[in-house]
Design a protein around this motif. Sequence first.
Motif, PDB file in Angstrom:
ATOM      1  N   GLY A 268      43.042  40.197  49.968  1.00 50.23           N
ATOM      2  CA  GLY A 268      43.493  38.922  49.416  1.00 50.23           C
ATOM      3  C   GLY A 268      44.392  39.076  48.210  1.00 50.23           C
ATOM      4  O   GLY A 268      45.198  38.188  47.902  1.00 50.23           O
ATOM      5  N   SER A 269      44.271  40.213  47.519  1.00 46.74           N
ATOM      6  CA  SER A 269      45.096  40.415  46.327  1.00 46.74           C
ATOM      7  C   SER A 269      46.577  40.556  46.673  1.00 46.74           C
ATOM      8  O   SER A 269      47.432  40.374  45.807  1.00 46.74           O
ATOM      9  N   VAL A 270      46.893  40.888  47.926  1.00 47.91           N
ATOM     10  CA  VAL A 270      48.303  41.034  48.317  1.00 47.91           C
ATOM     11  C   VAL A 270      49.057  39.734  48.091  1.00 47.91           C
ATOM     12  O   VAL A 270      50.098  39.697  47.421  1.00 47.91           O
ATOM     13  N   LEU A 271      48.540  38.627  48.628  1.00 43.41           N
ATOM     14  CA  LEU A 271      49.216  37.333  48.485  1.00 43.41           C
ATOM     15  C   LEU A 271      49.151  36.831  47.047  1.00 43.41           C
ATOM     16  O   LEU A 271      50.112  36.237  46.549  1.00 43.41           O
ATOM     17  N   ILE A 272      48.034  37.057  46.382  1.00 43.30           N
ATOM     18  CA  ILE A 272      47.904  36.614  44.996  1.00 43.30           C
ATOM     19  C   ILE A 272      48.924  37.329  44.115  1.00 43.30           C
ATOM     20  O   ILE A 272      49.513  36.731  43.201  1.00 43.30           O
ATOM     21  N   GLU A 273      49.159  38.604  44.372  1.00 43.91           N
ATOM     22  CA  GLU A 273      50.141  39.349  43.587  1.00 43.91           C
ATOM     23  C   GLU A 273      51.545  38.792  43.800  1.00 43.91           C
ATOM     24  O   GLU A 273      52.370  38.779  42.879  1.00 43.91           O
ATOM     25  N   PHE A 274      51.838  38.311  45.001  1.00 45.06           N
ATOM     26  CA  PHE A 274      53.140  37.696  45.242  1.00 45.06           C
ATOM     27  C   PHE A 274      53.242  36.336  44.554  1.00 45.06           C
ATOM     28  O   PHE A 274      54.261  36.004  43.953  1.00 45.06           O
TER      29      PHE A 274
END
Length: 332
Positions: A268-274
Motif C-alpha cells: 500500500g505504501s507504493v500508492l501513498i508514496e506517489f
Amino acid sequence: MGLLRYTTYRFIQAIPVLIGVSILTFALANLTPGDPVRLMLQGQEADQETIERIEAQYGLDQPIHERYLTYMGGLVQGDMGHSFHRNASVADLITSRIGPTLLLVLSAYAFALATSIPLGIIAAKRRNDPFDHASRIVALFGVSTPSFWIGIMLILIFAVQLGWLPSSGLVYPWWSPETYGHSGYGEHIYQVIRHLLLPMIALGTLQMATLMRVERTQMIESLQGEYVKLARAYGVPERTIMRKHAFQVAQLPIITIVGLNLSTALGGSVLIEFVFDINGLGRLFYEAIIQLDYQLIMGITMIIATMFVIGVVITDIAYAYIDPRVTYGESE
C-alpha cells in the motif's frame, strides 16, 4: 527447544519460501513483454551492434536459467546486482530509499495500534451502544476505502482547504536540523510530525479498521469466557478482569494480523508514496517495473520477502510471551 534454536529453525524453514519467491519473480520479470535495453536507450539512436554489446555487458544475452543462477550466485555472496537503468548498485539504491518507506510503514502501524486497540476495547465494553455502532461504521469505512483515496481527501481538506499540514514530501528525523534550515531539534521533530501525519493516517487507516474489528470481536468473546465469569464470581475488580484476563487473551489474533499484514502495508505504501510525493522503496519498485530493470526488481522483491519472513518469525516469538500455553516446541 530454546528461543535461539527455534528462531534459527524458522529461518531455515523460510529459505525454500524465499527461493520460490525469487524463481517466480525472476521468471515474471524476464518474461514480461518489452526490451529493457531499448527502454534504456529510449530517445537515443543505437545500432544493433550497440544493443548486443549492452546485452552482453549485463548478461541479457544468456538463457533465463543461466541468468537466474548467476544472479543467485551473487546474491548468496551479498551482491544484489547492478541497475543498468540507473548505473548504480542495487544495494545502494535500496539503502537510499528504504528509510522513508520504513518510516511511513512503522508510523502507520503505530497509529493503527494506538487507535484500534483502545477503540476496540471500548466498543466491546459498550456493546450495542451508540459508540459501538459508530466504531463499526468507521471500521467498515476503513476496510472498504482505498488508501490512496483517503490520502487525496486528506490533502484536499487539511492541506488545500485548511492549510494546516503539508501535502508532499517527508522530513527525515535522521537528518540534521541544519539540512532543512530548522532552528533546533524541537522544530525539527515538529516538522517531522507535520509532514508524516497525513501519509501515516492514509496508510494506517486500513490497518486500524481491521485491527479494531478483530479487537472488538475478541474482547467480546473473552468477556463471555468461563474464566471471566469465575473471576467475577470471586469478586475480582472489573478493571483487573479486563487487564489480566480478557485483554491478554484477546491480543493473540492482533499479533497474527500485524505480522501477516506487513506485506500489505508495504504494498500500500507504493500508492501513498506517489500521492504524497515521497521518494521511498515503493516508488522505486514501480519505476523498476516500468523500466524492466530486472536486477532492481529482484533486489526489492527479496528485501520485501525477507522483511515479511522476519515479521512472521517475530509474530511466533511474541505469541509465547503473551500466552504461556504457547511454547517453542518443547516436549510435554
